[in-house]
Design a protein around this motif. Sequence first.
Motif, mmCIF file in Angstrom:
data_model
loop_
_atom_site.group_PDB
_atom_site.id
_atom_site.type_symbol
_atom_site.label_atom_id
_atom_site.label_comp_id
_atom_site.label_asym_id
_atom_site.label_seq_id
_atom_site.Cartn_x
_atom_site.Cartn_y
_atom_site.Cartn_z
ATOM 1 N N GLU A 109 0.860 -1.172 0.000
ATOM 2 C CA GLU A 109 0.000 0.000 0.000
ATOM 3 C C GLU A 109 0.904 1.232 0.000
ATOM 4 O O GLU A 109 1.821 1.332 0.810
ATOM 5 C CB GLU A 109 -0.874 0.006 1.253
ATOM 6 C CG GLU A 109 -1.723 1.259 1.388
ATOM 7 C CD GLU A 109 -2.468 1.277 2.704
ATOM 8 O OE1 GLU A 109 -3.706 1.256 2.659
ATOM 9 O OE2 GLU A 109 -1.809 1.318 3.771
ATOM 10 N N ILE A 110 0.643 2.145 -0.922
ATOM 11 C CA ILE A 110 1.428 3.374 -1.028
ATOM 12 C C ILE A 110 0.468 4.544 -0.847
ATOM 13 O O ILE A 110 -0.548 4.635 -1.526
ATOM 14 C CB ILE A 110 2.126 3.477 -2.397
ATOM 15 C CG1 ILE A 110 3.059 2.282 -2.596
ATOM 16 C CG2 ILE A 110 2.889 4.798 -2.509
ATOM 17 C CD1 ILE A 110 3.591 2.154 -4.011
ATOM 18 N N ARG A 111 0.820 5.436 0.077
ATOM 19 C CA ARG A 111 0.000 6.622 0.335
ATOM 20 C C ARG A 111 0.858 7.875 0.195
ATOM 21 O O ARG A 111 1.840 8.039 0.916
ATOM 22 C CB ARG A 111 -0.588 6.588 1.741
ATOM 23 C CG ARG A 111 -1.640 5.541 1.914
ATOM 24 C CD ARG A 111 -2.172 5.548 3.336
ATOM 25 N NE ARG A 111 -3.218 4.574 3.479
ATOM 26 C CZ ARG A 111 -4.493 4.875 3.681
ATOM 27 N NH1 ARG A 111 -4.867 6.127 3.764
ATOM 28 N NH2 ARG A 111 -5.381 3.932 3.804
ATOM 29 N N TYR A 112 0.450 8.708 -0.712
ATOM 30 C CA TYR A 112 1.104 10.009 -0.921
ATOM 31 C C TYR A 112 0.201 11.071 -0.320
ATOM 32 O O TYR A 112 -1.019 11.026 -0.460
ATOM 33 C CB TYR A 112 1.275 10.250 -2.423
ATOM 34 C CG TYR A 112 1.600 11.681 -2.789
ATOM 35 C CD1 TYR A 112 2.901 12.160 -2.721
ATOM 36 C CD2 TYR A 112 0.602 12.549 -3.218
ATOM 37 C CE1 TYR A 112 3.198 13.473 -3.063
ATOM 38 C CE2 TYR A 112 0.882 13.855 -3.557
ATOM 39 C CZ TYR A 112 2.184 14.312 -3.483
ATOM 40 O OH TYR A 112 2.470 15.609 -3.817
ATOM 41 N N HIS A 113 0.813 12.029 0.374
ATOM 42 C CA HIS A 113 0.031 13.113 0.958
ATOM 43 C C HIS A 113 0.796 14.417 0.805
ATOM 44 O O HIS A 113 1.957 14.511 1.192
ATOM 45 C CB HIS A 113 -0.225 12.843 2.433
ATOM 46 C CG HIS A 113 -1.216 13.787 3.045
ATOM 47 N ND1 HIS A 113 -1.497 13.780 4.379
ATOM 48 C CD2 HIS A 113 -1.998 14.765 2.521
ATOM 49 C CE1 HIS A 113 -2.407 14.704 4.654
ATOM 50 N NE2 HIS A 113 -2.708 15.311 3.534
ATOM 51 N N LYS A 114 0.128 15.391 0.228
ATOM 52 C CA LYS A 114 0.677 16.744 0.089
ATOM 53 C C LYS A 114 -0.320 17.689 0.721
ATOM 54 O O LYS A 114 -1.513 17.656 0.405
ATOM 55 C CB LYS A 114 0.872 17.093 -1.388
ATOM 56 C CG LYS A 114 1.360 18.505 -1.637
ATOM 57 C CD LYS A 114 1.509 18.724 -3.137
ATOM 58 C CE LYS A 114 1.820 20.144 -3.479
ATOM 59 N NZ LYS A 114 1.873 20.327 -4.953
#
Length: 182
Positions: A20-25
């Motif tokens: 699982e990959i989670r990107y947050h900006k």
Amino acid sequence: MDSIHSRLRALRDSATFWTEIRYHKRQSRVLGVRKGEVSEMSSKHYEGVGIRVLLNGTFGFSSTSNLSTEGVKKALSEAEMMAKELNERKKRKVEIPSSDRLATGEFFLDGYDELIQMPMEEKFSVMRESEEKMRSSSQNIESALCNYSEVFEDKIMLTTDGADSHIRLVRPELRFAAFGVD
């Protein structure tokens, strides 16, 4: 944003285990005006990727703010290494049930593009004028305060079992206060 999304997809596709990959900006800005003067002005920016891997029933985690291809590959490798290290110590193994109801697509809330493109000078001008109108609306008002804040968020969530979503939202907030005497 397309560049990071496609690079994270490539990383997900290269994963050997459930991943699982989670990107947050997150970008936030605050403006405040009191008595016609700037009382507050700030800007913050956070951006990073969190990776979770499931290897033989054991989770491994890693995160990074290095968004280069090498940086996110290293984070994936570290998450896999953590899962391997913890695997021998883990007594109860985790299983992720399969599902055909994983989120896919773009979920963009209205207002993001319009607000991010609006110059800060224009937002400040509206704040200053609003505070001035409130302060001058009554002789009993000694002081007025106008605060404006906005938070822009981009989130990308990918899993090796099919989730692929991009969420984009903005949360603007406008606050007024007037201080007066009788």
